[in-house]
Design a protein around this motif. Structure first.
Motif, short mmCIF file in Angstrom:
data_model
loop_
_atom_site.label_atom_id
_atom_site.label_comp_id
_atom_site.label_asym_id
_atom_site.label_seq_id
_atom_site.Cartn_x
_atom_site.Cartn_y
_atom_site.Cartn_z
N GLU A 47 24.81 27.90 91.87
CA GLU A 47 25.80 28.75 92.51
C GLU A 47 25.56 28.82 94.02
OE1 GLU A 47 26.83 31.72 88.77
OE2 GLU A 47 25.18 32.25 90.13
N ALA A 48 24.30 28.91 94.43
CA ALA A 48 23.97 28.95 95.85
C ALA A 48 24.33 27.65 96.56
CB ALA A 48 22.48 29.24 96.04
N ASN A 49 24.50 26.58 95.79
CA ASN A 49 24.85 25.28 96.35
C ASN A 49 26.31 24.91 96.11
OD1 ASN A 49 22.41 23.71 97.58
ND2 ASN A 49 21.61 24.96 95.91
N GLY A 50 27.15 25.92 95.85
CA GLY A 50 28.58 25.73 95.81
C GLY A 50 29.20 25.41 94.46
N PHE A 51 28.42 25.37 93.40
CA PHE A 51 28.98 25.09 92.09
C PHE A 51 29.46 26.37 91.41
CE2 PHE A 51 26.38 21.29 92.63
CZ PHE A 51 27.24 20.31 92.17
N THR A 52 30.50 26.24 90.64
CA THR A 52 30.92 27.29 89.72
C THR A 52 30.19 27.03 88.42
OG1 THR A 52 33.10 27.44 90.75
CG2 THR A 52 32.89 28.30 88.50
N VAL A 53 29.58 28.05 87.86
CA VAL A 53 28.79 27.87 86.64
C VAL A 53 29.31 28.79 85.55
CG1 VAL A 53 26.49 27.99 85.62
CG2 VAL A 53 26.75 27.28 88.00
N LYS A 54 29.45 28.22 84.38
CA LYS A 54 29.80 28.99 83.19
C LYS A 54 28.63 28.84 82.24
CE LYS A 54 33.96 29.95 80.73
NZ LYS A 54 35.29 29.48 80.38
N ALA A 55 27.83 29.91 82.09
CA ALA A 55 26.64 29.86 81.25
C ALA A 55 26.94 30.39 79.85
CB ALA A 55 25.52 30.67 81.88
N HIS A 56 26.44 29.67 78.85
CA HIS A 56 26.63 30.05 77.45
C HIS A 56 25.25 30.25 76.83
CE1 HIS A 56 30.80 28.61 77.80
NE2 HIS A 56 30.29 27.57 78.43
N ASP A 57 25.01 31.42 76.26
CA ASP A 57 23.76 31.67 75.55
C ASP A 57 23.94 31.15 74.12
OD1 ASP A 57 22.59 32.87 77.75
OD2 ASP A 57 23.25 34.87 77.19
N VAL A 58 23.05 30.25 73.73
CA VAL A 58 23.12 29.61 72.42
C VAL A 58 21.74 29.68 71.75
CG1 VAL A 58 25.01 28.07 73.11
CG2 VAL A 58 22.64 27.31 73.38
#
Length: 147
Positions: A47-58
């Motif tokens: 995120e700090a490097n410009g990516f959008t992140v969608k995290a999934h707990d599995v």
């Protein structure tokens, strides 16, 4: 910037519109366990490097590693997908950007295990590690060496 005196500069490409200058990066889909702190650190790095992140707990990120075509021996604590590529482990954002720009015919990138000093594994020391390009046949090549 809508002033007529800026129009020639804009037309010449000397001034970029903010929307064009910050072109969105693809979303990184991360599959991790809920309790893993270093996975959260890697997400913050992206995120700090410009990516959008969608995290999934599995329950088992290894299921996704297999699904994405990364050999089990290259495993780490989380698996991810971005732009049609698999990411395994603590891959630095700079290498993800290079992967997406160069578009090699490959499965993706892997940083096996959890090397100290890799994104999300920062601490009092850093160990050398390799970011591996995982080819379609499962073989690997060093994409970038970190000392």
């Amino acid at each position: 910037m809508s002033s007529p005196r800026f129009l020639p500069l804009l037309a010449a490409g000397l001034i970029a519109l903010p929307a064009l200058a910050g072109a969105a990066k693809p979303t990184v889909e991360v599959y991790k366990t809920a309790s893993c702190g270093c996975c959260k650190g890697w997400v913050k790095h992206l995120e700090a490097n410009g990516f959008t992140v969608k995290a999934h707990d599995v329950p088992d990120p290894g299921d996704y590693r297999e699904k994405f075509g990364i050999p089990q021996e290259l495993g780490s604590c989380h698996s991810a997908r971005v732009g049609g590529y698999a990411l395994e482990g603590h891959v630095p954002a700079a290498e993800i950007k290079r992967l997406l720009a160069s578009k090699p015919k490959a499965t993706g990138l892997a940083v096996p295990a959890m090397p100290l000093g890799s994104p999300g594994m920062e601490g009092p020391r850093s160990d050398p590690y390799d970011v591996l390009l995982v080819k379609k046949d499962g073989k690997t090549a060093v994409f970038k060496r970190y000392e």
